[in-house]
Motif scaffolding. Structure first.
Motif, mmCIF file in Angstrom:
data_model
loop_
_atom_site.group_PDB
_atom_site.id
_atom_site.type_symbol
_atom_site.label_atom_id
_atom_site.label_comp_id
_atom_site.label_asym_id
_atom_site.label_seq_id
_atom_site.Cartn_x
_atom_site.Cartn_y
_atom_site.Cartn_z
ATOM 1 N N LEU A 268 0.859 -1.186 0.000
ATOM 2 C CA LEU A 268 0.000 0.000 0.000
ATOM 3 C C LEU A 268 0.900 1.242 0.000
ATOM 4 C CD1 LEU A 268 -2.709 1.398 0.186
ATOM 5 C CD2 LEU A 268 -2.654 1.090 2.647
ATOM 6 N N LEU A 348 7.023 3.707 5.977
ATOM 7 C CA LEU A 348 6.444 4.137 7.246
ATOM 8 C C LEU A 348 6.778 3.143 8.356
ATOM 9 C CD1 LEU A 348 4.587 6.200 8.623
ATOM 10 C CD2 LEU A 348 2.660 4.743 8.017
ATOM 11 N N ILE A 349 7.220 3.652 9.507
ATOM 12 C CA ILE A 349 7.490 2.808 10.674
ATOM 13 C C ILE A 349 6.357 2.955 11.684
ATOM 14 C CG2 ILE A 349 9.082 2.360 12.589
ATOM 15 C CD1 ILE A 349 10.491 1.793 10.053
ATOM 16 N N GLY A 350 5.905 4.183 11.873
ATOM 17 C CA GLY A 350 4.824 4.403 12.834
ATOM 18 C C GLY A 350 4.660 5.886 13.120
ATOM 19 N N PHE A 351 3.877 6.193 14.143
ATOM 20 C CA PHE A 351 3.604 7.594 14.479
ATOM 21 C C PHE A 351 4.012 7.887 15.924
ATOM 22 C CE2 PHE A 351 0.864 6.465 11.014
ATOM 23 C CZ PHE A 351 0.872 7.574 10.197
ATOM 24 N N LYS A 352 4.413 9.121 16.144
ATOM 25 C CA LYS A 352 4.757 9.568 17.504
ATOM 26 C C LYS A 352 4.211 10.974 17.704
ATOM 27 C CE LYS A 352 9.311 7.405 17.916
ATOM 28 N NZ LYS A 352 10.725 7.653 18.226
ATOM 29 N N LYS A 389 -5.194 14.424 9.526
ATOM 30 C CA LYS A 389 -5.223 13.676 10.783
ATOM 31 C C LYS A 389 -3.954 13.897 11.621
ATOM 32 C CE LYS A 389 -9.176 12.116 11.240
ATOM 33 N NZ LYS A 389 -9.965 12.470 12.423
ATOM 34 N N LYS A 393 -4.190 15.300 15.311
ATOM 35 C CA LYS A 393 -3.735 14.506 16.454
ATOM 36 C C LYS A 393 -2.361 14.941 16.951
ATOM 37 C CE LYS A 393 -4.888 9.975 15.967
ATOM 38 N NZ LYS A 393 -6.256 9.554 16.277
ATOM 39 N N VAL B 452 -8.024 6.547 8.331
ATOM 40 C CA VAL B 452 -6.664 7.033 8.562
ATOM 41 C C VAL B 452 -6.436 7.266 10.053
ATOM 42 C CG1 VAL B 452 -5.117 8.996 8.204
ATOM 43 C CG2 VAL B 452 -6.347 8.015 6.277
ATOM 44 N N ASP B 453 -7.486 7.759 10.696
ATOM 45 C CA ASP B 453 -7.406 8.004 12.133
ATOM 46 C C ASP B 453 -7.052 6.719 12.870
ATOM 47 O OD1 ASP B 453 -8.866 8.281 14.958
ATOM 48 O OD2 ASP B 453 -8.334 10.275 14.214
ATOM 49 N N LEU B 455 -5.736 4.088 11.625
ATOM 50 C CA LEU B 455 -4.403 3.616 11.207
ATOM 51 C C LEU B 455 -3.329 4.276 12.067
ATOM 52 C CD1 LEU B 455 -2.618 2.073 9.121
ATOM 53 C CD2 LEU B 455 -2.462 4.225 7.897
ATOM 54 N N ILE B 456 -3.461 5.580 12.231
ATOM 55 C CA ILE B 456 -2.453 6.296 13.026
ATOM 56 C C ILE B 456 -2.438 5.752 14.457
ATOM 57 C CG2 ILE B 456 -1.849 8.548 14.015
ATOM 58 C CD1 ILE B 456 -2.823 9.828 11.427
ATOM 59 N N ASP B 457 -3.632 5.518 15.015
ATOM 60 C CA ASP B 457 -3.674 4.976 16.375
ATOM 61 C C ASP B 457 -2.983 3.623 16.447
ATOM 62 O OD1 ASP B 457 -4.915 7.125 17.395
ATOM 63 O OD2 ASP B 457 -6.948 6.311 17.254
ATOM 64 N N MET B 459 -0.671 2.478 14.693
ATOM 65 C CA MET B 459 0.773 2.518 14.444
ATOM 66 C C MET B 459 1.494 3.423 15.427
ATOM 67 S SD MET B 459 0.994 2.435 10.308
ATOM 68 C CE MET B 459 2.701 2.005 10.156
ATOM 69 N N ASN B 460 0.865 3.663 16.539
ATOM 70 C CA ASN B 460 1.484 4.495 17.559
ATOM 71 C C ASN B 460 2.705 3.796 18.135
ATOM 72 O OD1 ASN B 460 2.005 6.371 19.461
ATOM 73 N ND2 ASN B 460 0.221 5.911 20.740
ATOM 74 N N LEU B 461 3.813 4.485 18.169
ATOM 75 C CA LEU B 461 5.049 3.864 18.654
ATOM 76 C C LEU B 461 5.287 4.130 20.135
ATOM 77 C CD1 LEU B 461 7.346 4.797 15.649
ATOM 78 C CD2 LEU B 461 6.497 2.534 16.205
ATOM 79 N N MET B 516 9.822 -1.968 11.119
ATOM 80 C CA MET B 516 8.754 -1.618 12.035
ATOM 81 C C MET B 516 8.705 -2.664 13.167
ATOM 82 S SD MET B 516 4.792 -1.625 10.820
ATOM 83 C CE MET B 516 4.982 -0.443 9.531
ATOM 84 N N GLN B 525 -2.449 -4.267 10.818
ATOM 85 C CA GLN B 525 -2.933 -5.008 9.651
ATOM 86 C C GLN B 525 -4.351 -4.611 9.233
ATOM 87 O OE1 GLN B 525 -1.325 -6.589 7.462
ATOM 88 N NE2 GLN B 525 0.502 -6.384 8.724
ATOM 89 N N LEU B 528 -4.876 -1.045 8.002
ATOM 90 C CA LEU B 528 -4.270 -0.863 6.688
ATOM 91 C C LEU B 528 -5.188 -1.392 5.583
ATOM 92 C CD1 LEU B 528 -0.471 -1.651 7.066
ATOM 93 C CD2 LEU B 528 -1.484 0.377 6.034
ATOM 94 N N VAL B 531 -7.862 1.109 4.962
ATOM 95 C CA VAL B 531 -7.378 2.248 4.183
ATOM 96 C C VAL B 531 -7.271 1.860 2.715
ATOM 97 C CG1 VAL B 531 -5.382 3.731 3.754
ATOM 98 C CG2 VAL B 531 -6.162 3.349 6.082
ATOM 99 N N LYS B 532 -6.736 0.664 2.509
ATOM 100 C CA LYS B 532 -6.548 0.192 1.147
ATOM 101 C C LYS B 532 -7.887 0.099 0.417
ATOM 102 C CE LYS B 532 -3.986 -3.277 -1.337
ATOM 103 N NZ LYS B 532 -3.291 -4.558 -1.274
#
Lengths: 611, 730
Positions: A268, A348-352, A389, A393, B452-453, B455-457, B459-461, B516, B525, B528, B531-532
């Motif tokens: 993707l 992309l690895i992730g978000f911070k 977003k 956020k 997207v929202d 997704l961001i959550d 992928m929170n690191l 990652m 997963q 994503l 989103v796809k």
């Protein structure tokens, strides 16, 4: 010492080979020498209204000329291959290839040069206005359509390939053909033709008593570049500063460093263009000229075998490094291959949270990404959703970034930026993500910090008073590079046979007098609070500096015996010696070693392998 | 960067028989330990460090150490005395060091190491002395000498690090944070199987030692193998300090504060360069470079270097400007400075304004309490007012001045200013980008936004640590060592021992380190997929143009090229998609120029003009060499050029090239070459072959005819010239 100096060496144009290899950043890829030249015509209204103003203000015409002049000088510095031209309309006299009335081509499309700048200068100020009326006169019976036609002739008369064509129209008349519908129609048709041939027409509208109404006429004329559409019209410019900002934003064609995919995971992705919004401007490289004729000469470099004299193609060579006595040889391709980890792209690895971005984790100037539809269609919408977003956020995206093939990856933070326009409706911050390069563990250094001695509140408060007296509003364009400015002024003086180059004002120097005046007694009061009466912060260091200078002059010669050197060469431990020792040794044996440690070592190794 | 004194390091490795055992599918502890040691020694060797390294093994079958007597200090071997690490050491670690069949007390081994460090550093200056101990703690240990060992370590200032096969949970020992927390969350690959009684006892002893040595940081110096392989943690311990830059911070002309600045963050680059050597002799001296200068005329008349002068472009003018004049007239800096120009609100300096390649940390001068107080007042005043200083900074007289920002940075242990360069007006490129929010076509729907929202959550690191309050970061790039260095060292070592083998593959752990985190990968997963599904994304195919070119293409028997049945026998059939995907070809090389060219022009984003210019350069090179094998190479290149030009509709490009080539035939004495061209009937592309051409077949035929009447020479096709120009002149 060596570290500091080596950094600064590699900063100038005299970059050493290593510097070049490293610095050959994405910029090199985007070299556009083959894609044709950019061209820009300044089409300037020269009718009477442009020379009128209320009170002591500068006239719109003066402002325009000033602005064009600034563009010329900045083009000379930043992109001297671009072609510029100045065309007046509404003059009594005419000069153009189609013999249109009231249209005067002052300067054909050509590189900006010193003489052209001087010519423009003639028409500035009150004297300039008189000279202008005398030379060209004014006549309101012009046809804008013909002016545009003349411009498109200028473009087609150029012999080189043009990649980007733009006209900037400077006027303060919002309805030039109010009483002549035929001329108005012609102007619209011509404007349509320009649009069809990919010529961009920007309106730089200037102050008009009663306000400038775009909807009267110009809305159908202007042709905004597809990739610069803000969806709103900027307001008229009253001040040079505003006009400059509008013009500067458009004077250079925006180019991507690279177009690549941003992978959310392996199947993707969306595509983005990478841009550099700030790129260090260097003094240009010198060109070699033939002494007799001052014509440029070509430089050719060949590699050949020193023994047989036969020409060496790159494939006849390999690459080597030597450690101790062991030489390690790789093919040139292998030296490239070992830098390859990923295919190119942002992964992309992730978000911070944005707050996790450390202010001092900086290793390179940032880049900027904006969606690109040419590789993956639909990218813009996904990009926009991510941007919205992330802003909402307050997070940044962490990515692994490989800008080119054969470049090891770096981690970057994508920091969202919301679009912003100023009060003139000129964009000051584009929508997109800044690409902030993050350091690896190796890039951070441990530092011996000085033990802190905390100041008491009284001392801090006094300093606050000092700070408050010296506040100003920082703007990125506040400071000119004095080194570049002086260089180009020197060149200008030589080019125009001026006696003495104009001295550039060095904006980086502190305005000491003004500062002292503003501070008054505060400095003394602060010093009394923090320094004992006999303390002199300058004296001590000055003394030390002297000592250091003296030392440098009669630096004790570091002698090393020939046998010892030979032993080092044989055991491959030359690297243990310091650069001054190596330098002295080279001098002793009359070797030319260059300044770098490796070069010195090589010279000595070579010497001892023969003697 | 080799500043200050050198460091003496003992690598102390447990080779006792337990180290060799391992669960199936896993490397033994010994192998893991050796890997870490290899990494460490590689860095030392390839960075040409002056640090000296000794190796002590314990659990060996034999005994070799100065302290051995009777039944004391048995099965401990000093494998290598203190000296510069070299390839032998790398080879030893790889091949010579083998597991033993005995066991030995690790505390005894430490004593042997200390003894070695004491004896072998006498009379020499070392900045630090350091022991790195690799063990699984499975051998019996007697702690009756513990006190003496600790006292001695403290007294001699020898530092100690432990590397164990398992993470040590330090929390229950009180104090310190979990040194292994990261690796557990990150990979969780090391099975935390139950430790044996012996190991538990060992852990207790290790804890005691480290805690007594340093109550605050001691326990953090215990690492698991896994973790240190990724983080190369041992390097921080022996790292040297950067140079200090003393100066005065001035505010106006009457207030100055003595300061010291250090480079704190800067891109660490490889120190060593590749030298060019002759492929046959492998000698550097055999390769010589020659630079010639020539006029831009038809004969390319050579001129001597002494007859050239320096000039600069000033727009359209070229201004002669000698080095001496330039030196005399150029901008001059008076000397080093760190002068405040004024103060600005911190919000006015945005992160993306940062320029330059380094960050400085600025402190008050050392041992100057007055300076420290004044500096502290400044730092705190800036911090409390939320403003920053705008500063002119010049490193020294020879360096260009910078304008930058200095902002306060206050930590528990220290306070400083951090300086970063800001742009000059000339550096800025204020581009305008189309508005995204005012463009209706790209406004996402509510559904899309919510996808997207989430997704961001997902992928929170960052996650909140159990007891709340503290946050943990799953992925810290600033803790990852630059993979480029490790890869280079791996390849260098491999090539040193196996010069004729290809490069080894990249180590798996290196690649994993850049990926990652697993947890995140699994978590994201579903979002994503969503989103796809919600965003229509389609790759824009570039095939269209090619197809039409194929349609237009007509069989050209003279060239023997037929697109319908690609020839397998020559290079062409072999190149294919694999190479395209591999991306190994970056420019037209001299070995297989024709093949490189074919690959390059088919790439996405390929610029035909650029690539063909590269090819033309190669062709010119071949022709300059004169000789049948070079001619054949040249002919092959021209063939490839012609074929691709037809397929990709770049007919003009080829025809222009051929015209220019023909014009050069006479000057360059290439008549024999031209004959081959005539024989092979390689002529201009005609309009029968490709739509873009205006050349008729008669004209093409005539083009090959012996040249006699046409005597006009075409201008050389350097990049400045343009195709259109060329056409106009014909």
């Amino acid at each position: 010492m060596s570290e500091w100096v080596s950094y600064y060496r590699s900063e100038g144009p005299e970059e050493d080979e290593e510097g070049e290899q490293q610095e050959e950043g994405p910029e090199a890829v985007a070299s556009y020498s083959f894609s044709g030249r950019d061209s820009l015509i300044f089409l300037v209204d020269a009718s009477k209204a442009m020379f009128e103003c209320e009170g002591d203000d500068v006239t719109p015409f003066d402002m325009t000329i000033q602005c064009i002049r600034n563009v010329y000088t900045s083009k000379i510095i930043s992109s001297d291959r671009d072609l510029l031209s100045v065309v007046f309309y509404g003059t009594e006299k005419n000069k153009n290839s189609a013999d249109f009335k009231h249209i005067y081509v002052l300067q054909e499309l050509d590189n900006p040069g010193a003489k052209r700048v001087l010519e423009l200068d003639k028409y500035r100020g009150d004297e300039g206005r008189v000279l202008f009326s005398k030379t060209f006169g004014h006549n309101a019976d012009y046809s804008l359509g013909e002016a545009l036609w003349a411009c498109s002739n200028l473009f087609s008369d150029v012999r080189v390939k043009l990649s980007h064509k733009r006209i900037m129209l400077f006027t303060n008349e919002d309805d030039p053909h109010a009483n002549d519908s035929a001329k108005a129609r012609l102007a619209r048709t011509r404007a349509g033709d320009l649009r069809d041939t990919g010529i961009i027409l920007d309106l730089m509208h200037l102050k008009k008593p009663g306000g400038f109404d775009i909807s009267l006429f110009y809305r159908d004329i202007i042709n905004i570049a597809e990739d610069e559409d803000l969806g709103i019209q900027p307001q008229e410019s009253e001040k040079l500063e505003h006009l400059m900002r509008k013009v500067r934003a458009k004077e250079t064609k925006k180019r991507t460093l690279v177009r690549l995919n941003l992978y959310l995971n392996k199947d993707l992705s969306l595509s983005v263009g990478v841009y550099s919004l700030a790129h260090k401007a260097y003094k240009p490289y010198p060109v070699k000229l033939y002494r007799e004729t001052n014509e440029p000469v070509k430089t050719k470099t060949r590699m050949f075998n020193g023994k047989t004299g036969s020409l060496l193609l790159p494939s006849d060579t390999k690459r080597a490094q030597t450690y101790g006595n062991r030489q390690i040889v790789l093919e040139k391709e292998e030296t490239e291959e070992l830098k390859r980890f990923d295919s190119l792209g942002l992964f992309l690895i992730g978000f911070k949270p944005l707050s996790m971005l450390k202010q001092h984790h900086h290793i390179r100037p940032s880049q900027f990404i904006y969606p690109e539809e040419s590789i993956i269609s639909g990218s813009t919408t996904l990009f926009n959703a991510l941007l919205i977003k992330c802003l909402e956020k307050e997070v940044m995206a962490l990515c692994r970034y490989t800008p080119r093939r054969n470049v090891p990856p770096r981690f970057v933070a994508l920091v969202p930026q919301e679009e912003e326009v100023d009060e003139q409706k000129v964009q000051i911050a584009p929508p997109g993500f800044h690409v902030i390069f993050l350091p690896y563990a190796d890039d951070k250094r441990n530092i011996d910090f000085t033990e802190k001695v905390p100041a008491d509140p009284e001392q801090v408060d006094k300093m606050k008073e000092i700070i408050k007296k010296l506040r100003f509003k920082y703007r990125t364009d506040s400071f000119e590079n004095p080194v570049l400015q002086q260089h180009f002024r020197n060149l200008e003086a030589l080019a125009l046979d001026m006696m003495e180059p104009e001295q550039a004002e060095d904006l980086t120097m502190p305005k000491a007098e003004e500062m002292n005046r503003r501070l008054g007694n505060l400095v003394e009061e602060f010093k009394q609070l923090v320094y004992p009466p006999d303390y002199n912060p300058d004296g001590k260091a000055a003394k030390r500096k002297q000592a250091a200078d003296g030392q440098a002059e009669k630096r004790p010669k570091v002698e090393i015996s020939k046998d010892e050197l030979r032993r080092h060469v044989q055991t491959g431990t030359l690297g243990k010696l310091t650069v001054p020792v190596l330098k002295d040794a080279c001098r002793l044996y009359g070797l030319r070693g260059g300044g770098k440690k490796q070069e010195l070592m090589d010279a000595l190794t070579e010497y001892f392998s023969e003697h | 960067m080799a500043r200050g004194g050198k460091v003496a390091i003992v690598l102390c490795l447990d080779v006792g028989f337990t180290m060799d055992s391992s669960p199936p599918d896993e490397e033994s502890s010994l192998e893991q330990a050796k890997k870490i040691m290899t990494k460490f020694v590689q860095r030392q060797v390839f960075a040409e460090s002056r640090d000296e390294v000794a190796v002590v093994l314990f659990g060996t079958d034999g005994t070799k150490n100065d302290l051995a007597s009777g039944d004391q200090y048995q099965n401990i071997t000093v494998h290598r005395s203190l000296m510069l690490p070299d390839f032998d050491l790398l080879e030893d670690i790889q091949d010579v060091i083998k597991p033993g069949s005995e066991q030995a007390d690790f505390l005894d081994a430490i004593i042997v190491c200390m003894d070695l460090l004491q004896k072998e550093t006498i009379g020499k200056k070392y900045e630090k002395r350091h022991i790195e101990l690799f063990t699984d703690l499975s051998s019996p240990v007697s702690d009756d000498q513990l006190r003496i060992i600790i006292d001695n370590l403290k007294k001699t200032g020898i530092s100690l690090q432990f590397f164990l096969p398992f993470p040590v949970d330090v929390d229950d020992a009180g104090g310190g944070t979990s040194a292994s927390g990261h690796s557990q969350m990150h990979r969780n690959s090391f099975p935390r199987k139950g430790l044996t009684e012996q190991q538990k006892k060992g852990v207790d002893v290790v804890r005691k030692v480290m805690y007594t040595l340093d109550e605050v940081g001691g326990l953090e110096e215990i690492y698991s193998f896994r973790e240190s392989l990724e983080r190369l943690s041992m390097f921080k311990k022996i790292e040297r300090r950067p140079m200090a830059w003393p100066c005065q911070l001035t505010i106006g002309s009457n207030l100055s504060i003595r300061i010291l600045a250090y480079k704190s963050v800067t891109e660490e680059k490889l120190k060593k360069m590749w030298t060019v050597v002759d492929a046959k002799t492998l000698r550097k001296d055999d390769v010589q470079k020659e630079t010639v200068y020539c006029l831009n005329d038809d004969d390319e008349t050579e001129v001597q270097k002494d007859d050239t002068i320096q000039g600069f472009r000033y727009g359209s003018d070229i201004v002669p400007f000698s080095k001496e004049d330039e030196e005399q007239m150029k901008y001059k800096t008076e000397g080093k400075c760190f002068s405040v120009l004024g103060f600005s609100r911190s919000s006015q300096i945005q992160r993306h304004y940062y320029m330059g390649n380094q960050v400085l940390k600025v402190f008050a001068a050392k041992d100057d309490e007055n300076a420290a107080v004044a500096f502290s007042a400044l730092v705190h005043a800036l911090d409390e007012l939320d403003v920053v200083a705008i500063v002119r900074y010049a490193y020294d007289r020879r360096c260009n001045p910078q304008v930058g920002v200095a902002f306060p940075y206050i930590k528990d242990a220290y306070e400083c200013l951090i300086y970063v360069q800001l742009p000059y007006m000339e550096d800025l490129r204020p581009y305008i980008f189309s508005s995204l929010k005012n463009n209706k076509k790209c406004i996402p729907t509510a559904d899309q936004l919510s996808a997207v929202d989430s997704l961001i959550d997902s992928m929170n690191l960052i996650y909140e640590d159990g007891d709340g309050g503290t946050f943990k970061d799953l992925f810290k790039p600033s803790k990852i060592p630059n993979p480029h260095f490790q890869r280079l060292y791996q390849c260098l070592q491999h090539k040193a021992f196996h010069p004729n083998e290809p490069l080894p593959p990249i180590e798996q752990h290196l690649l994993e380190m850049l990926e990652m985190p697993h947890v995140v990968k699994e978590r994201c997963q579903a979002p994503l997929e969503k989103v796809k599904a919600l965003f229509p994304l389609k790759e824009v195919s570039k095939k269209k143009e090619e197809k039409t070119a194929q349609d237009i293409f007509k069989d050209n028997t003279e060239d023997g090229f037929n697109p319908k049945k690609p020839k397998i026998e020559d290079d062409e059939g072999v190149f294919s998609i694999i190479k395209l995907a591999e991306g190994s070809v970056t420019s037209v090389g001299s070995v297989n120029p024709a093949e490189d060219f074919r690959i390059l022009v088919r790439r996405e984003n390929a610029d035909f003009r650029d690539v063909s210019q590269q090819l033309i350069n190669r062709i010119d090179q071949f022709l300059e060499n004169k000789g049948s094998q070079y001619y054949m190479k040249g002919i092959n290149c021209i063939r490839a050029f012609r074929e691709e030009a037809i397929k990709l509709s770049k007919v003009q490009c080829f025809n222009d090239f051929l015209q220019a080539l023909k014009s050069k035939v006479e000057d360059k004495g290439l008549a024999d070459f031209w004959e081959i061209m005539v024989q092979d009937r390689i002529s201009l592309i005609t309009k029968d072959e490709a739509g873009g051409s205006s050349v008729t077949s008669e004209e093409a035929e005539k083009f090959l005819a012996p040249k006699e009447k046409k005597n006009e020479t075409l201008p050389p096709t350097d990049e400045g010239g343009d195709v259109d120009d060329l056409l106009d002149m014909m």
